[in-house]
Scaffold this motif. Structure first.
Motif, PDB file in Angstrom:
ATOM      1  N   UNK A 128       3.500   5.676   7.844  1.00 50.30           N
ATOM      2  CA  UNK A 128       3.434   7.110   7.554  1.00 50.30           C
ATOM      3  C   UNK A 128       2.705   7.366   6.240  1.00 50.30           C
ATOM      4  N   UNK A 129       1.806   6.453   5.841  1.00 47.67           N
ATOM      5  CA  UNK A 129       1.071   6.639   4.590  1.00 47.67           C
ATOM      6  C   UNK A 129       0.163   7.866   4.682  1.00 47.67           C
ATOM      7  N   UNK A 130      -0.133   8.435   3.535  1.00 48.52           N
ATOM      8  CA  UNK A 130      -1.037   9.585   3.497  1.00 48.52           C
ATOM      9  C   UNK A 130      -2.006   9.454   2.334  1.00 48.52           C
ATOM     10  N   UNK A 143      -7.271  -1.089  10.118  1.00 47.78           N
ATOM     11  CA  UNK A 143      -6.642  -0.753   8.847  1.00 47.78           C
ATOM     12  C   UNK A 143      -6.479   0.766   8.713  1.00 47.78           C
ATOM     13  N   UNK A 144      -7.505   1.518   9.086  1.00 44.25           N
ATOM     14  CA  UNK A 144      -7.428   2.976   8.978  1.00 44.25           C
ATOM     15  C   UNK A 144      -6.375   3.550   9.912  1.00 44.25           C
ATOM     16  N   UNK A 145      -6.308   3.024  11.130  1.00 44.01           N
ATOM     17  CA  UNK A 145      -5.294   3.502  12.082  1.00 44.01           C
ATOM     18  C   UNK A 145      -3.887   3.249  11.559  1.00 44.01           C
ATOM     19  N   UNK A 146      -3.663   2.059  10.999  1.00 42.41           N
ATOM     20  CA  UNK A 146      -2.318   1.701  10.536  1.00 42.41           C
ATOM     21  C   UNK A 146      -1.913   2.479   9.301  1.00 42.41           C
ATOM     22  N   UNK A 147      -2.870   2.775   8.426  1.00 44.86           N
ATOM     23  CA  UNK A 147      -2.555   3.396   7.137  1.00 44.86           C
ATOM     24  C   UNK A 147      -2.888   4.888   7.104  1.00 44.86           C
ATOM     25  N   UNK A 148      -3.241   5.458   8.259  1.00 47.25           N
ATOM     26  CA  UNK A 148      -3.646   6.868   8.312  1.00 47.25           C
ATOM     27  C   UNK A 148      -4.740   7.160   7.288  1.00 47.25           C
ATOM     28  N   UNK A 179       0.840  -1.199   0.000  1.00 46.72           N
ATOM     29  CA  UNK A 179       0.000   0.000   0.000  1.00 46.72           C
ATOM     30  C   UNK A 179       0.877   1.251   0.000  1.00 46.72           C
ATOM     31  N   UNK A 180       0.591   2.144  -0.927  1.00 47.01           N
ATOM     32  CA  UNK A 180       1.347   3.389  -1.066  1.00 47.01           C
ATOM     33  C   UNK A 180       0.431   4.595  -0.894  1.00 47.01           C
TER      34      UNK A 180
END
Length: 362
Positions: free
Chosen positions: A162-164, A191-196, A137-138
């Motif tokens: 640190x995904x955005x 998932x949302x917490x981990x991937x911001x 995931x990027x």
């Protein structure tokens, strides 16, 4: 081989799933770093970075050895240090290479259970699946996810990134009409917490009572937007299920007894609550038309398709899904990988999960 990494206090180390809403823990972003935290970081750096023994750390810090042991444990619990074991067999094994060649996969990862009855298979699948998700995931991607026990395991192992500008989309409804829970909300949140990420929840049951009601609901602009987002995701993360009378999806109150029997008789497995036969066809079209979520055709069209599944009982479901092209990336276990490859080489339609030795449900 293992590796320890230490995180600076205040660096925002993510709490384990289920603790985010609790009290602040040592080292949480924005909280003061007290003396005990400073000692814990010092002990962690001396022990893990410089390779000193606990006795040598105690001497260097002027503390007792039991105190140092407590400081190291505090450092682990606070997230100042994490232990990561990198098993090269998962990404570089002969089994993984053969799976990639046989099923046209971009990548396969195979977890190895070295101690029977030791580390839980579901936990290992979740860890390996979470690692693959974080790698693939990027920034700016949209990620569709399903629910289930395997997906819960993946969610529990996701580490903060640190995904955005990431969006996480729920691919199928998860509301239950029984006392059983799908944990769809908790999985989405992890998932949302981990991937911001921003969440797009699908607040619907997986299967409606009738087609007319689903048709009306799908015309709601908000629901239509979520369903369309699921069809257009850059990546999907999902599992497949074997279909038996104890399957979660068959016990959520969506189906009557006759429909359950029909699905058990005709289905080889399900992906995102879409049931398919051994030939890869829709198992029961009348039920499929009542299902809220991404179709198998749309699922197979996504660019990145991460399928996490293990346990011998899923052999037929997983083998069929792979032949259908549902996965581009696979995480499975050694025994199931071996069974799938043996079945493929024999060219027979036998069930590689049947017979003695099939393990429990995952």
């Amino acid at each position: 081989p293992g590796r320890a990494r230490w995180a600076r206090p205040g660096g925002g180390a993510r709490a384990p799933p289920g603790q985010e809403a609790g009290g602040q823990r040592p080292g949480k972003r924005g909280s003061a770093v007290d003396k005990r935290d400073e000692q814990a970081v010092t002990a962690v750096k001396l022990y893990f970075e410089r390779g000193l023994s606990q006795a040598e750390v105690a001497t260097a810090m002027g503390l007792s050895r039991p105190t140092v042991a407590k400081l190291l444990q505090r450092g682990k619990e606070a997230g100042f240090v994490t232990i990561a074991i990198h098993d090269p067999r998962e990404t570089s094994s002969e089994l993984a290479r053969r799976l990639e060649e046989r099923f046209g996969l971009a990548e396969a990862r195979v977890v190895h259970m070295d101690v029977p009855g030791g580390t839980d298979l579901l936990d290992e699948l979740g860890r390996a699946g979470a690692d693959l998700v974080v790698e693939l995931v990027r920034d700016g991607m949209s990620v569709g996810i399903s629910w289930g026990r395997t997906m819960s395991a993946v969610a529990s192992h996701l580490r903060h990134t640190a995904r955005s500008d990431v969006t996480v989309v729920q691919l199928k409804g998860g509301s239950s009409y029984s006392e059983l829970a799908t944990n769809d909300f908790e999985i989405m949140r992890a998932f949302c917490d981990a991937l911001n990420a921003t969440a797009m929840y699908l607040p619907l049951p997986a299967i409606f009572q009738d087609v007319r009601t689903l048709s009306v609901v799908k015309r709601d602009p908000h629901i239509a937007k979520i369903l369309q987002a699921g069809r257009r995701t850059d990546a999907v993360v999902f599992t497949v299920g074997s279909v038996g009378r104890q399957s979660l999806i068959l016990n959520l109150g969506h189906l009557n007894d006759q429909e359950v029997e029909e699905l058990v008789e005709r289905s080889a497995g399900d992906a995102c609550s879409r049931f398919y036969t051994r030939e890869g066809a829709c198992a029961v079209p009348a039920i499929d038309k009542r299902t809220a979520g991404i179709s198998l055709e749309d699922l197979a069209s996504r660019p990145i398709r991460i399928l996490v599944a293990g346990g011998q009982h899923k052999a037929v479901a997983l083998g069929t899904a792979l032949r259908m092209g549902l996965a581009s990336h696979l995480v499975t276990d050694q025994r199931l990988a071996t069974a799938l490859l043996e079945e493929a080489s024999e060219g027979a339609g036998r069930d590689p999960g049947a017979g003695p030795g099939a393990d429990g449900g995952v």
